[in-house]
Design an enzyme around this catalytic site. Structure first.
Site, PDB file in Angstrom:
ATOM      1  N   GLU A  92       0.684  -1.082  -0.508  1.00 39.36           N
ATOM      2  CA  GLU A  92       0.130   0.156   0.010  1.00 39.36           C
ATOM      3  C   GLU A  92       0.737   1.112   0.334  1.00 39.36           C
ATOM      4  O   GLU A  92       2.093   1.333   0.800  1.00 39.36           O
ATOM      5  CB  GLU A  92      -1.117   0.497   1.117  1.00 39.36           C
ATOM      6  CG  GLU A  92      -1.318   1.192   1.784  1.00 39.36           C
ATOM      7  CD  GLU A  92      -2.471   0.744   2.766  1.00 39.36           C
ATOM      8  OE1 GLU A  92      -3.272   2.280   3.242  1.00 39.36           O
ATOM      9  OE2 GLU A  92      -1.806   0.021   3.717  1.00 39.36           O
ATOM     10  N   TRP A  93       0.165   2.758  -0.658  1.00 39.95           N
ATOM     11  CA  TRP A  93       0.757   3.480  -0.593  1.00 39.95           C
ATOM     12  C   TRP A  93       0.756   4.449   0.604  1.00 39.95           C
ATOM     13  O   TRP A  93      -0.403   4.938   0.181  1.00 39.95           O
ATOM     14  CB  TRP A  93       1.272   4.111  -2.052  1.00 39.95           C
ATOM     15  CG  TRP A  93       1.941   5.759  -2.420  1.00 39.95           C
ATOM     16  CD1 TRP A  93       1.107   6.581  -2.232  1.00 39.95           C
ATOM     17  CD2 TRP A  93       3.432   5.457  -2.407  1.00 39.95           C
ATOM     18  NE1 TRP A  93       1.837   7.517  -1.828  1.00 39.95           N
ATOM     19  CE2 TRP A  93       2.918   7.344  -2.305  1.00 39.95           C
ATOM     20  CE3 TRP A  93       4.283   5.146  -2.867  1.00 39.95           C
ATOM     21  CZ2 TRP A  93       4.221   8.103  -2.300  1.00 39.95           C
ATOM     22  CZ3 TRP A  93       6.078   5.752  -2.929  1.00 39.95           C
ATOM     23  CH2 TRP A  93       5.572   6.788  -3.235  1.00 39.95           C
ATOM     24  N   LEU A  94       2.015   4.581   1.247  1.00 44.43           N
ATOM     25  CA  LEU A  94       1.343   5.762   2.112  1.00 44.43           C
ATOM     26  C   LEU A  94       2.090   7.089   1.698  1.00 44.43           C
ATOM     27  O   LEU A  94       3.215   7.520   1.954  1.00 44.43           O
ATOM     28  CB  LEU A  94       1.500   5.242   3.601  1.00 44.43           C
ATOM     29  CG  LEU A  94       0.759   4.165   4.147  1.00 44.43           C
ATOM     30  CD1 LEU A  94       1.152   3.414   5.616  1.00 44.43           C
ATOM     31  CD2 LEU A  94      -0.962   4.582   4.466  1.00 44.43           C
ATOM     32  N   ASP A 194      13.374  -3.807  13.716  1.00 43.01           N
ATOM     33  CA  ASP A 194      13.851  -2.377  12.922  1.00 43.01           C
ATOM     34  C   ASP A 194      13.760  -1.105  13.448  1.00 43.01           C
ATOM     35  O   ASP A 194      14.289  -0.463  12.447  1.00 43.01           O
ATOM     36  CB  ASP A 194      14.156  -3.103  11.895  1.00 43.01           C
ATOM     37  CG  ASP A 194      15.799  -2.501  11.240  1.00 43.01           C
ATOM     38  OD1 ASP A 194      16.560  -2.093  12.048  1.00 43.01           O
ATOM     39  OD2 ASP A 194      15.922  -3.056  10.069  1.00 43.01           O
TER      40      ASP A 194
END
Length: 287
Positions: A92-94, A194
């Site tokens: 998904e692009w955020l 991380d």
């Protein structure tokens, strides 16, 4: 390659996707990253060699594990696989923004909520994954001290020796860890694994989000320690975290031990002066 990725996206989403625009974006030092759009929908695609597909599979499973806690915003994994000579993961692009003090306080609260997710199987995870591009061993272990000695520091020391690192007090440190981690009952917490500044941020609307995980079940302090390693998160983050899940006494002494894992890994990934930094940290821990 891109045609195959478009087809995979279409199959998974049930809506035909044909990319018209692809632009290179930050993918970190391990992968290449792209924003891929059909003019209406944008996805984030990370790409590496075909031999690295297991790394992307583990990332997708880790994202799903964190998403299942319904606690903090995580980019949804869409699909992953190989095409031609490359491996890829589609996310998904955020759209990220800068966030503010309220955003970071909420980040702390929501990470604390995620850390309350536990496992009856102990410490580790269902598969091995990677920390950067280094293998991360996640064999289920009932005791946290045993897990940390064997599968975190011990394993990184082994790799570092193969790379030519010299750590004169390694054995003394490993022998002292049971004492350093004694007198505290650690519950397994789902951690990002991380969590430095490059893997956390806020959306354009100010919603906190974390990504690029090295997921496993651990002492939750490993995440908090790493947020302090490369410059630290804003003070509001720690305030929000402690509102929901206060840190235990002695954290300030343990955080250097936990961050040693990441400095050894940086030596194994990049070489340079990280072995000197690791030895200084070992001296600090043993004082």
């Amino acid at each position: 390659m891109w045609t195959q990725i478009d087809t995979h996206i279409s199959q998974v989403t049930g809506e035909k996707f044909q990319s018209q625009q692809r632009r290179s974006v930050g993918g970190g030092c391990i992968n290449q990253g792209y924003a891929v759009s059909n003019g209406e929908i944008t996805y984030f695609v990370k790409q590496n060699l075909a031999s690295q597909v297991a790394m992307f599979e583990a990332e997708a499973l880790g994202l799903k594990e964190m998403l299942a806690t319904a606690s903090i915003r995580i980019p949804k994994p869409i699909c992953w696989g190989t095409a031609d000579n490359s491996s890829y993961i589609v996310l998904e692009w955020l759209e990220l923004g800068s966030g503010n003090s309220n955003s970071w306080q909420e980040m702390g609260r929501k990470l604390a909520a995620m850390h309350k997710a536990s496992s009856s199987q102990g410490f580790g995870w269902k598969i091995n994954n990677t920390i950067g591009s280094t293998p991360q061993i996640n064999t289920w272990t009932a005791d946290w001290t045993e897990f940390y000695i064997k599968h975190r520091l011990g394993y990184q020391f082994q790799l570092a020796r193969q790379r030519g690192g010299n750590f004169p007090k390694e054995d003394k440190l490993l022998a002292m860890i049971p004492e350093l981690l004694a007198d505290r009952h650690v519950q397994p917490s789902l951690v990002h694994g991380d969590l430095w500044g490059g893997n956390a941020g806020c959306t354009a609307s100010g919603e906190p989000v974390i990504f690029d995980p090295a997921t496993y079940f651990a002492d939750r302090e490993v995440d908090i320690a790493m947020t302090e390693l490369f410059g630290g998160f804003p003070a509001a983050f720690y305030k929000g975290y402690n509102e929901v899940f206060p840190l235990d006494a002695g954290y300030e002494q343990r955080k250097t031990l936990y961050n040693l894992y990441h400095i050894l890994n940086h030596f194994n990934l990049f070489g340079g002066s990280y072995d000197s930094q690791a030895n200084r940290m070992i001296d600090q821990i043993l004082r």
